[in-house]
Structures are given as structure tokens and as C-alpha cells.
Motif scaffolding. Structure first.
Motif, PDB file in Angstrom:
ATOM      1  N   TYR A 138     -67.140  43.227  14.792  1.00 10.83           N
ATOM      2  CA  TYR A 138     -66.533  42.254  13.869  1.00 10.83           C
ATOM      3  C   TYR A 138     -64.998  42.287  13.900  1.00 10.83           C
ATOM      4  CZ  TYR A 138     -65.322  39.841   9.535  1.00 10.83           C
ATOM      5  OH  TYR A 138     -64.754  39.006   8.616  1.00 10.83           O
ATOM      6  N   LYS A 143     -62.810  39.054  15.118  1.00 10.45           N
ATOM      7  CA  LYS A 143     -62.034  38.397  14.058  1.00 10.45           C
ATOM      8  C   LYS A 143     -60.539  38.375  14.426  1.00 10.45           C
ATOM      9  CE  LYS A 143     -61.115  37.194   9.662  1.00 10.45           C
ATOM     10  NZ  LYS A 143     -61.272  35.796   9.289  1.00 10.45           N
ATOM     11  N   SER A 203     -69.206  40.848   7.538  1.00  7.90           N
ATOM     12  CA  SER A 203     -68.346  41.935   8.036  1.00  7.90           C
ATOM     13  C   SER A 203     -69.085  43.242   8.321  1.00  7.90           C
ATOM     14  CB  SER A 203     -67.241  42.207   7.018  1.00  7.90           C
ATOM     15  OG  SER A 203     -67.800  42.766   5.842  1.00  7.90           O
ATOM     16  N   ASP A 255     -71.302  37.350   3.551  1.00  8.02           N
ATOM     17  CA  ASP A 255     -70.328  38.317   4.063  1.00  8.02           C
ATOM     18  C   ASP A 255     -70.843  38.846   5.403  1.00  8.02           C
ATOM     19  OD1 ASP A 255     -68.711  40.445   4.668  1.00  8.02           O
ATOM     20  OD2 ASP A 255     -68.735  41.313   2.659  1.00  8.02           O
TER      21      ASP A 255
END
Lengths: 279, 95
Positions: A261, A265, A189, A187
Motif C-alpha cells: 500500500y 500510494k 490501508s 479503508d
């Protein structure tokens, strides 16, 4: 209904792990300052290196060097790990991917050189804020970002007066700093307890140690050309690189990652939206 | 010692030239990765160029800073600016 308490507990665990990592790294820093920058043999962080000795370190680091080098060329040739399997991956290497590499190289190399020799914290010229960018570029951009980190470090070596055959070790070593959290964090994030815990394990601890041992092994191996004494490499350089990389990374990278992030993204620049792993 | 130092930098320069030529060849034959290899070759030779300029102007001996800091800031601004300009033009930042 039970998910909220479990989530809260996980957040507490994540913050405790982060706090322990940061406190431990700060403790190592205070230990270095208390004993003196000129007395590396007395530093706490140097003690494992003394116990293992040059031959033990050379053997362990040699294995890490071979694995790191294979991974570097394997990733650039379009193959990667999926679990324990080696599978094909599709990186387009189009203008966007190449511009990501160029951006990472310019920002990392430029920032390393721009802050070189400047006491960011009064009295401490060795604090390098740009070190925080290496794992970040890997986490956000994947292989293109990691390769940019390699190139950026190579440029920074020339601007700092360290350029030489030893820089080839730094080239792949910095790729590893970015690659390890990119590949081993599940992960990226920085928004979940899992992401925070994974970052401190892979992005701070493992990547810093692997990078340091990778470069140190190369400096030892190429000593006849580079000329750095082995005692300096294993007794000063290796522990110092571990500390200096992990110090800024542990404190600054999670903050930058949390901020960057979402926009990365949203614009389709996050590696998982661009790199296709087959098999 | 002097010879080994010369060989070290000459070798690195030759490696950079080989990467650049490989990049041009890959790009000319429209092979995937040509643009990346070309960029790698260019930045590699830029690095060697910085080394040779700093060596022959005596920057390494007379005091690296703040010259290196200034070059670093320029590299940061130019690199970041060029990529952001490209991303703006190509619509990446409008998503």
C-alpha cells in the motif's frame, strides 16, 4: 486521552476477527482432508449447498449473477455506485491505467500458471498462492486492477486446460473478487482495525462466495455447451472454489497489502488518486 | 459434441477479433478507452493462441506441466518487466 484504550480494544477485536476467519478456514481445510478430496458430499462446507439444493442455489446465484454482470458492464461504461446511487466516474484509461491492467493481468495470470500443479505445501498441489493477488489488485488499483484480474484468469484458464465458454463466467467472477473489497472497504490501508475487519468481511467472505456462485450459475446455465454435470458444479466446484479462494486470501493478502500500500500510494498509482467519482 | 466444442472456441476467437477491431477503431478515432479495448483484444487473442498451440502440439494430452509453468513464468517476467520498464521511463517510479 481515552482514544488510546479504545484504539487498543479495536485492534484486539480486529485480530480476533482475523484469527477466527483464518482458524475457521483452516478447520474447513482439515475437514476436507479428513473426509477425503473425493468425498465432497461429506465436507462441512458442502452442507449448506446440499440443504439449499440445486434449484434454490440456481435461484439465489441467478440474482447474484445478474447483479454482478450489471456491475461489470456499468463500471466499464463509466458509472459506479456511491452509496445506493449510481453516479458517473472518470477513469482516464490513459497509458498508466492501461499499464496497470496489463500488469495485473500478466502477474495474476502468470503467477496462477507458474504455480499450477506444483505442491507449494508438500502434498498439496491445489494450493494456489496467486489467488491472494485478485482482491489485492482491486483494493490497490480499483477497476483497472479488477479488469486485469479478469484477463489474467482468462489466460490462466488456457494454460491450465480449462479454457472454454465457462471461462466467461470466470472472467466476470474474478472481476467480482477484486471489485467487492475495492468498492465496499472504506479503508484500504491494512493499517487500521477497521481496514482489517472490512477486509475479512468483504475481501475474504463475500467476494469468495459471490465469485463461486457467479461462476457456478454460469456453468449450470451453459451446461449444454460446457458439459459439466450440475451435481459436480454445486456439489464440488462451488464449495471448493469458496474454500480455495478464501484460504490463501485470508492468510497472504493482508501481508501483501500492508507491504504494497505505501509504495503504490506514494507513486500515485492507488485508485483513489486516479479515479474521480462524481456526484 | 465435437461440433459444439469447435463452435465454443471458434466463438471465443471471433469475440476476441471483434474486441481487437473495436479497439483499433476506437484508437484510430482517438476515443477514450481505445487503448484498453485494444489491450483486451490482444490479450484475448493471445489466450486463444495459447489454447490452439497447446491443442495442436498435444500439450493438453501429453502433460500440461511443466510447460504451462514455464509459460506462466515467462508471462509473469515479461509482463512485469515491460510495465516496470514503462513506469521507469515515464517517471512513475521516481515519484
Amino acid at each position: 486521552m481515552a482514544s488510546r484504550p479504545i484504539s487498543s480494544v479495536l485492534w484486539v477485536v480486529a485480530f480476533v476477527i482475523a484469527a477466527v476467519f483464518i482458524a475457521f478456514i483452516l478447520y474447513i481445510g482439515f475437514d476436507i482432508l479428513a473426509k477425503g478430496l473425493d468425498k465432497p458430499s461429506e465436507w462441512m462446507i458442502t452442507q449448506p449447498f446440499i440443504v439449499l439444493g440445486r434449484d434454490g442455489l440456481f435461484a439465489i446465484s441467478g440474482v447474484l449473477w445478474v447483479i454482478g454482470t450489471i456491475i461489470f458492464f456499468m463500471e466499464l461504461s463509466g458509472r459506479t455506485f456511491k452509496g445506493l446511487r449510481i453516479v458517473k466516474q472518470v477513469i482516464r484509461w490513459d497509458a498508466i491505467d492501461v499499464s496497470i491492467t496489463a500488469l495485473s493481468a500478466a502477474v495474476y495470470g502468470g503467477a496462477l500458471a507458474a504455480t499450477g500443479g506444483i505442491p507449494i505445501i508438500p502434498g498439496f498441489t491445489w494450493v494456489r498462492p496467486a489467488n491472494a493477488l485478485a482482491p489485492l489488485f482491486g483494493i490497490l488499483f480499483g477497476v483497472p486492477g479488477a479488469l486485469g484480474t479478469s484477463i489474467g484468469n482468462f489466460i490462466a484458464d488456457a494454460l491450465a486446460g480449462y479454457l472454454g465458454v465457462g471461462s466467461l463466467g470466470g472472467f466476470v467472477g474474478n472481476f467480482i473478487i477484486a471489485y467487492v473489497p475495492y468498492k465496499l472497504m472504506k479503508d484500504h490501508s491494512f493499517r487500521t482495525p477497521r481496514s482489517i475487519i472490512e477486509f475479512y468481511i468483504w475481501g475474504v467472505l463475500v467476494s469468495s462466495v459471490w465469485c463461486s456462485l457467479y461462476i457456478s450459475w454460469w456453468l449450470d446455465f451453459a451446461e449444454p455447451i460446457i458439459g459439466l454435470p450440475k451435481e459436480f458444479v454445486w456439489g464440488y466446484f462451488a464449495p471448493w472454489v469458496i474454500f480455495n479462494n478464501s484460504f490463501i486470501t485470508a492468510i497472504v493478502t493482508p501481508i501483501l497489502g500492508f507491504i504494497l500500500y505505501p509504495p503504490i500510494k506514494a507513486r500515485g498509482l492507488y485508485w483513489a488518486d486516479r479515479i474521480k467519482i462524481l456526484g | 459434441m465435437v461440433n459444439s466444442v469447435i463452435d465454443q472456441y471458434l466463438s471465443l476467437t471471433i469475440v476476441g477479433i471483434i474486441i481487437l477491431i473495436a479497439g483499433i477503431a476506437l484508437l484510430a478515432s482517438k476515443k477514450k478507452g481505445g487503448l484498453l479495448v485494444l489491450l483486451l483484444g490482444l490479450l484475448w487473442l493471445l489466450t486463444m493462441g495459447i489454447y490452439y498451440i497447446f491443442t495442436y502440439t498435444g500439450v493438453y494430452e501429453t502433460g500440461l506441466y511443466p510447460v504451462a509453468n514455464v509459460v506462466g513464468v515467462v508471462l509473469l517476467i515479461v509482463g512485469l518487466g515491460a510495465v516496470l520498464y514503462y513506469w521507469t521511463r515515464s517517471g512513475v517510479l521516481k515519484r
